[in-house]
Design a protein around this motif. Sequence first.
Motif, short mmCIF file in Angstrom:
data_model
loop_
_atom_site.label_atom_id
_atom_site.label_comp_id
_atom_site.label_asym_id
_atom_site.label_seq_id
_atom_site.Cartn_x
_atom_site.Cartn_y
_atom_site.Cartn_z
N GLY A 1 0.80 -1.21 0.00
CA GLY A 1 0.00 0.00 0.00
C GLY A 1 0.83 1.26 0.00
O GLY A 1 0.47 2.26 0.61
N ARG A 2 1.94 1.24 -0.73
CA ARG A 2 2.81 2.42 -0.82
C ARG A 2 2.57 3.15 -2.14
O ARG A 2 2.85 2.62 -3.20
N GLY A 3 2.03 4.36 -2.05
CA GLY A 3 1.81 5.16 -3.25
C GLY A 3 0.58 4.74 -4.02
O GLY A 3 0.15 5.43 -4.95
N LEU A 4 0.03 3.59 -3.65
CA LEU A 4 -1.16 3.05 -4.30
C LEU A 4 -2.02 2.37 -3.25
O LEU A 4 -1.49 1.90 -2.23
N PRO A 5 -3.33 2.26 -3.48
CA PRO A 5 -4.15 1.51 -2.53
C PRO A 5 -3.68 0.05 -2.46
O PRO A 5 -3.33 -0.54 -3.48
N LYS A 6 -3.64 -0.49 -1.26
CA LYS A 6 -3.18 -1.86 -1.08
C LYS A 6 -4.07 -2.82 -1.86
O LYS A 6 -5.30 -2.76 -1.77
N ASP A 7 -3.45 -3.69 -2.64
CA ASP A 7 -4.20 -4.65 -3.46
C ASP A 7 -3.32 -5.88 -3.66
O ASP A 7 -2.48 -5.92 -4.55
N GLU A 8 -3.52 -6.88 -2.81
CA GLU A 8 -2.65 -8.06 -2.83
C GLU A 8 -2.85 -8.90 -4.08
O GLU A 8 -1.90 -9.54 -4.55
N VAL A 9 -4.05 -8.89 -4.63
CA VAL A 9 -4.30 -9.66 -5.86
C VAL A 9 -3.53 -9.07 -7.03
O VAL A 9 -2.85 -9.78 -7.78
N LYS A 10 -3.64 -7.74 -7.20
CA LYS A 10 -2.90 -7.08 -8.28
C LYS A 10 -1.39 -7.22 -8.07
O LYS A 10 -0.63 -7.38 -9.02
#
Length: 656
Positions: free
Chosen positions: A402-411
Amino acid sequence: MLKKISLYLFCTMLLITFQLAAQDNNDRIIQAAEYFMQGESCYKGEGVKQDYTRAAELFRRSAELGNYDAMLQLGWCYENGLGVKKDLAVAFRYYLKAAENGSVTGMYNTGNCYSYGMGVERDDAKALHYFTLAARQGDRDAQFSLGRIYENGRGVKIDPLLAVEWYKKAAAEGSAEALCHLGNCYRQGFGVKQDYSQAIKYYLQAAALGDAVAMCNLGDCYYLPLGVDRDLPKAIDWYKKSAKAGYAEAANELGELYYHNPEVIANNYAEACKCFEIAAQAGSADGLMNMALCLLKGEGVGKNPVKAFEYMQKAAAAGSARAWANIGMSYIEGEGVEKSEAKALQAFLKGAELGDRACQYNAGYTFYEQQDYVQAARFFQMAADRDHGTAQYFMGTMLQNGRGLPKDEVKAFQYFLKSADEHNDPDAQFEVGWCYEEGCGVTEDKIKAAEYYRKSAEQNNDDGLFALGLFYRDGRGNIKQDYVQAVKYFEKAANLGHAAALNNLGNMYAAGRGVKKDKKKAFDFYLRSAQLGEVVGMYNAAEYYYFGDVLPKNDVRAFFWYKRAADAGDIDAAYKLGYMYQEGAIRKDYTQAAKYFLQAATAGHAEAQYFMGWLCEWGKGVPLDLKKAKQWYRKSAAQGDKDAKKALWQLKFLLF
């Protein structure tokens, strides 16, 4: 009767007027032609001394009398400053006037002016209009230009079929450029089915008409190879023909061939540099860049970082996007120029704007190091979209955390997988393995985890080696427990400076698993691990110093490593440090003891909770507080601490 005579006289006068006008027009045409021919003689120096000024004046007179060939020539003079002051706007007006008078070449030239914004504001729609007018009347240059427009989508939607259609029409009219581009279409499968044989056929036709680019492309076909067997002598021959015909990139390609194929020529680096220099002198951006790299490495020419940097700057000025990446790295490393991270970033940003993925990645990495994660993500995304494998790995890490972008484990997992599978990136392979092991962004699968850890380990990635060692140690996934193999992988990772691997090697030697038990070696590994910042290694090294099993007891060294581990968050170390302060191993200090016991107790350490209770009960280092003492004893007792249970029994009658 009088009316009839009047009508007769009127018709006669009208006829005489028409005849005189026609005669006058013929005289104008003849005069215009004479002026034009005289202008041509002056322009070419045929029968008279060459005189561009006189030629331009004669062309002007002819143009004023309506000769569109003169209009074209006068436009050319103004375009190139021949006999008149260079004026692109005036050149455009004469080309347009010729076009309006029916000149096909005038139509083409007008289209060119609109296409490049020459003497008039760029207008892709008007360029298309005039090129189409000329092309429909058989002008091969206009037909070729239409092919380029539909190939590149200038003012229109890219249309491969129309591009090929216009290239074929121009080729049928004898356009060497169109033949070469048709070859490119067949080479790339653009608008036609990919067919290297057809590509070569068109390149040969274009080359026969003297097209230097087609000659160079034939060199590529024999070098790469495409549609023919690899034949370096033929490739060299075509590159030389192309370079001789004036195509600078061919000299660069010949240099590349020499550079990478030492078997074809003696002193291949030196010969390559000669070719690069020829290309560079002709303004080739790639030639300039390759010359810079040779100077930087000292290959084929004396090493000269300062001169290399100068060539990089020239390459950048000539339009090389990749030159900016090398300029940036020169600033980072201080090669040929004074170090400057700020100037390096500026160089990367310039290259990034030009679409260079290495610059986009480097800009992203620079922002990442500066902890500007929003900007880092922006540039990593650019590079990742251009299929930069390492940028894809970093996109995964930023999405995962989640650094600089919303956290998204799938992506994040998808980026890791793309980098791992398509670019064989060992860091990404490790991350894919970790995601499979932990079920992060993907269904947990220990077998798949082992597969990717092994891929990473095979590329000597320290994290991959360590993870595979853990799988052998514990028998995870489809890997059978094997301490010998575990030690093997821990050692490989340790040799690369992996701190956790060193600590685990210490564990293996301490327990005699996969190796002969050797506590001295165990301590050595723990200490090395600690020195590299491994917190558990710090604690283990401190234990050896504290208990003095293998080497003389040393409370000072034990205290040092316990404190470093405790300050890094290790609760066992915090407990031990509190105990040393309480017992006075270095100096007795209940306040400090309370500080570290509290750190460990708050994190759930049972013995630390007991000692916090004891300190509260007796008011040592903290205010005396029996209620708090009882609370801490209860927490410790709940975890089975016998001393805490006994203390609680002793306090039960003291609290009301």
